[in-house]
Design a protein around this motif. Structure first.
Motif, PDB file in Angstrom:
ATOM      1  N   ILE A  59     -19.590 -68.936 -14.260  1.00  0.00           N
ATOM      2  CA  ILE A  59     -18.211 -68.696 -13.827  1.00  0.00           C
ATOM      3  C   ILE A  59     -17.339 -69.814 -14.357  1.00  0.00           C
ATOM      4  O   ILE A  59     -17.399 -70.951 -13.878  1.00  0.00           O
ATOM      5  CB  ILE A  59     -18.123 -68.600 -12.294  1.00  0.00           C
ATOM      6  N   CYS A 104     -13.922 -72.221 -11.195  1.00  0.00           N
ATOM      7  CA  CYS A 104     -14.315 -72.045  -9.790  1.00  0.00           C
ATOM      8  C   CYS A 104     -13.178 -72.480  -8.872  1.00  0.00           C
ATOM      9  O   CYS A 104     -13.298 -73.439  -8.098  1.00  0.00           O
ATOM     10  CB  CYS A 104     -15.591 -72.834  -9.489  1.00  0.00           C
ATOM     11  N   LEU A 163     -10.530 -67.900  -6.469  1.00  0.00           N
ATOM     12  CA  LEU A 163     -11.352 -66.696  -6.637  1.00  0.00           C
ATOM     13  C   LEU A 163     -12.756 -67.047  -7.104  1.00  0.00           C
ATOM     14  O   LEU A 163     -13.745 -66.530  -6.579  1.00  0.00           O
ATOM     15  CB  LEU A 163     -10.693 -65.746  -7.641  1.00  0.00           C
ATOM     16  N   GLY A 164     -12.861 -67.923  -8.090  1.00  0.00           N
ATOM     17  CA  GLY A 164     -14.145 -68.216  -8.699  1.00  0.00           C
ATOM     18  C   GLY A 164     -15.163 -68.806  -7.749  1.00  0.00           C
ATOM     19  O   GLY A 164     -16.344 -68.449  -7.789  1.00  0.00           O
ATOM     20  N   THR A 194     -16.460 -66.137  -5.460  1.00  0.00           N
ATOM     21  CA  THR A 194     -17.349 -65.264  -6.237  1.00  0.00           C
ATOM     22  C   THR A 194     -18.703 -65.934  -6.417  1.00  0.00           C
ATOM     23  O   THR A 194     -19.754 -65.283  -6.297  1.00  0.00           O
ATOM     24  CB  THR A 194     -16.729 -64.955  -7.610  1.00  0.00           C
ATOM     25  N   LEU A 223     -18.294 -64.965 -16.643  1.00  0.00           N
ATOM     26  CA  LEU A 223     -17.049 -64.588 -15.983  1.00  0.00           C
ATOM     27  C   LEU A 223     -15.984 -65.616 -16.352  1.00  0.00           C
ATOM     28  O   LEU A 223     -16.095 -66.794 -15.999  1.00  0.00           O
ATOM     29  CB  LEU A 223     -17.223 -64.538 -14.466  1.00  0.00           C
ATOM     30  N   ASN A 251     -12.406 -66.930 -15.787  1.00  0.00           N
ATOM     31  CA  ASN A 251     -11.434 -66.840 -14.702  1.00  0.00           C
ATOM     32  C   ASN A 251     -10.505 -68.050 -14.731  1.00  0.00           C
ATOM     33  O   ASN A 251     -10.443 -68.824 -13.800  1.00  0.00           O
ATOM     34  CB  ASN A 251     -12.180 -66.756 -13.351  1.00  0.00           C
ATOM     35  N   ILE A 260     -11.042 -62.035 -16.320  1.00  0.00           N
ATOM     36  CA  ILE A 260     -10.057 -61.745 -15.279  1.00  0.00           C
ATOM     37  C   ILE A 260      -8.662 -61.898 -15.868  1.00  0.00           C
ATOM     38  O   ILE A 260      -8.220 -62.998 -16.197  1.00  0.00           O
ATOM     39  CB  ILE A 260     -10.222 -62.675 -14.063  1.00  0.00           C
ATOM     40  N   SER A 261      -7.978 -60.771 -15.985  1.00  0.00           N
ATOM     41  CA  SER A 261      -6.633 -60.740 -16.524  1.00  0.00           C
ATOM     42  C   SER A 261      -5.658 -60.402 -15.398  1.00  0.00           C
ATOM     43  O   SER A 261      -5.985 -60.582 -14.215  1.00  0.00           O
ATOM     44  CB  SER A 261      -6.557 -59.727 -17.663  1.00  0.00           C
ATOM     45  N   SER A 262      -4.484 -59.927 -15.746  1.00  0.00           N
ATOM     46  CA  SER A 262      -3.448 -59.700 -14.739  1.00  0.00           C
ATOM     47  C   SER A 262      -2.626 -58.462 -15.064  1.00  0.00           C
ATOM     48  O   SER A 262      -2.398 -58.138 -16.239  1.00  0.00           O
ATOM     49  CB  SER A 262      -2.526 -60.921 -14.671  1.00  0.00           C
ATOM     50  N   ARG A 274      -9.108 -60.257  -2.045  1.00  0.00           N
ATOM     51  CA  ARG A 274     -10.123 -61.031  -2.762  1.00  0.00           C
ATOM     52  C   ARG A 274     -11.521 -60.440  -2.597  1.00  0.00           C
ATOM     53  O   ARG A 274     -12.311 -60.410  -3.552  1.00  0.00           O
ATOM     54  CB  ARG A 274     -10.103 -62.488  -2.286  1.00  0.00           C
ATOM     55  N   ILE A 320     -16.177 -57.356  -9.373  1.00  0.00           N
ATOM     56  CA  ILE A 320     -16.821 -58.241 -10.351  1.00  0.00           C
ATOM     57  C   ILE A 320     -18.336 -58.082 -10.291  1.00  0.00           C
ATOM     58  O   ILE A 320     -19.015 -57.972 -11.324  1.00  0.00           O
ATOM     59  CB  ILE A 320     -16.425 -59.708 -10.090  1.00  0.00           C
TER      60      ILE A 320
END
Length: 301
Positions: A6, A9, A12-13, A16, A76, A78, A113-115, A205, A212
């Protein structure tokens, strides 16, 4: 899936990573803060101090920089776009992409992870019965994108997947809520807002973490890209399927979290906004949202 790296972190990270640890998966986690190394270690995460700034990228060999960070089943990514020098976002992604392609030991399976900020707003009367929605295929080139930096960052991996063995899933996340993030708190006590009738595009979240995890399982087990899918990339909108208006969400937040509600004007003027369609993630992945309606996000401490 047995392991995941990941990159980022943060809010979100880290959650996750905790989720993956609970599922007995090995987790590599990166942070730009040396103070956070101990936090990651306590959670059972193998920590890496990685700062993807201009100085490091120009001077570092990627193998020395990342070490064995990406030697896992899934990667991942992020990390958000830089607030300044937004064009550097593409450079960061190219540095990561080149390392993934040049090092035979590392994973070739990427979740980015985009937007939903990539989509342009539309101007429609809020009273119309049929409103145009935004779908994954609406952005095919930079001219169709609202955010050039986000489009170019996504495109680094999408184009690589067309020419190499890289497999890529782009998750365009809506406004992330949960934990201490409560939409209405950002507008507590504000007066005469003119955006009360605009629909929201939020995701909790917990839903994004579950998405994910589902994508990671499918891509690691080769169940997402197969003979029926000629592409080695997919793009999904990760947004609640229900879009209540801001006024209702903010007023409900104020009651539940005991803060002063903002007030709203009654002027239903033409305002730019968008509604993000997430049917693809439900139909193609079979995902059922835990919290499909932002009006009913759980009250959290």
């Amino acid at each position: 899936m047995n392991s995941i790296s990941i990159l980022g972190c943060g809010w979100l990270g880290l959650e996750t990573a905790k989720f993956c640890i609970e599922k007995k998966q090995k987790v590599n986690g990166s942070t730009t803060s040396t103070e956070k190394i101990e936090i990651l270690e306590k959670e059972g995460i193998k920590p890496f101090h990685l700062e993807l700034n201009e100085e490091k990228i120009k001077s570092a060999n990627s193998n020395d920089f990342f070490q064995d960070f990406f030697e896992t089943d899934i990667c991942l990514i992020n990390i958000p776009p830089p607030r300044e020098n937004k064009e550097f976002y593409k450079t960061q992604m190219e540095f990561i992409k080149n390392h993934l392609l040049e090092n035979k030991k590392v994973t070739k399976k990427v979740i980015f992870i985009s937007s939903t900020s990539i989509y342009k707003d539309s101007t429609f009367p809020l009273s119309v019965s049929t409103i145009e929605e935004s779908f994954e295929n609406d952005v095919q080139n930079v001219e169709e994108a609202n955010r050039k930096d986000i489009f170019e960052a996504e495109n680094v991996f999408i184009e690589a997947s067309k020419k190499t063995d890289l497999e890529v899933v782009i998750l365009r996340a809506g406004g992330l809520m949960g934990g201490k993030r409560v939409a209405g708190k950002y507008f507590a006590g504000k007066k005469d807002l003119n955006t009360g009738h605009i629909p929201v595009n939020f995701i909790h979240r917990k839903d994004l973490i579950n998405i994910i995890s589902l994508v990671a399982e499918k891509i690691s087990e080769d169940r997402l890209f197969n003979d029926t899918n000629t592409n080695s990339f997919e793009v999904f909108n990760a947004v609640c399927p229900i879009h209540p208006i801001r006024k209702k969400v903010y007023e409900k937040n104020a009651i539940e979290y005991n803060f002063e509600s903002p007030t709203f004007s009654n002027d239903e003027q033409m305002i730019d906004y968008k509604i993000i369609n997430s049917k693809k993630i439900q139909e193609k992945l079979g995902y059922e949202f835990i919290y499909p309606n932002p009006l009913y996000f759980p009250v959290e401490s």
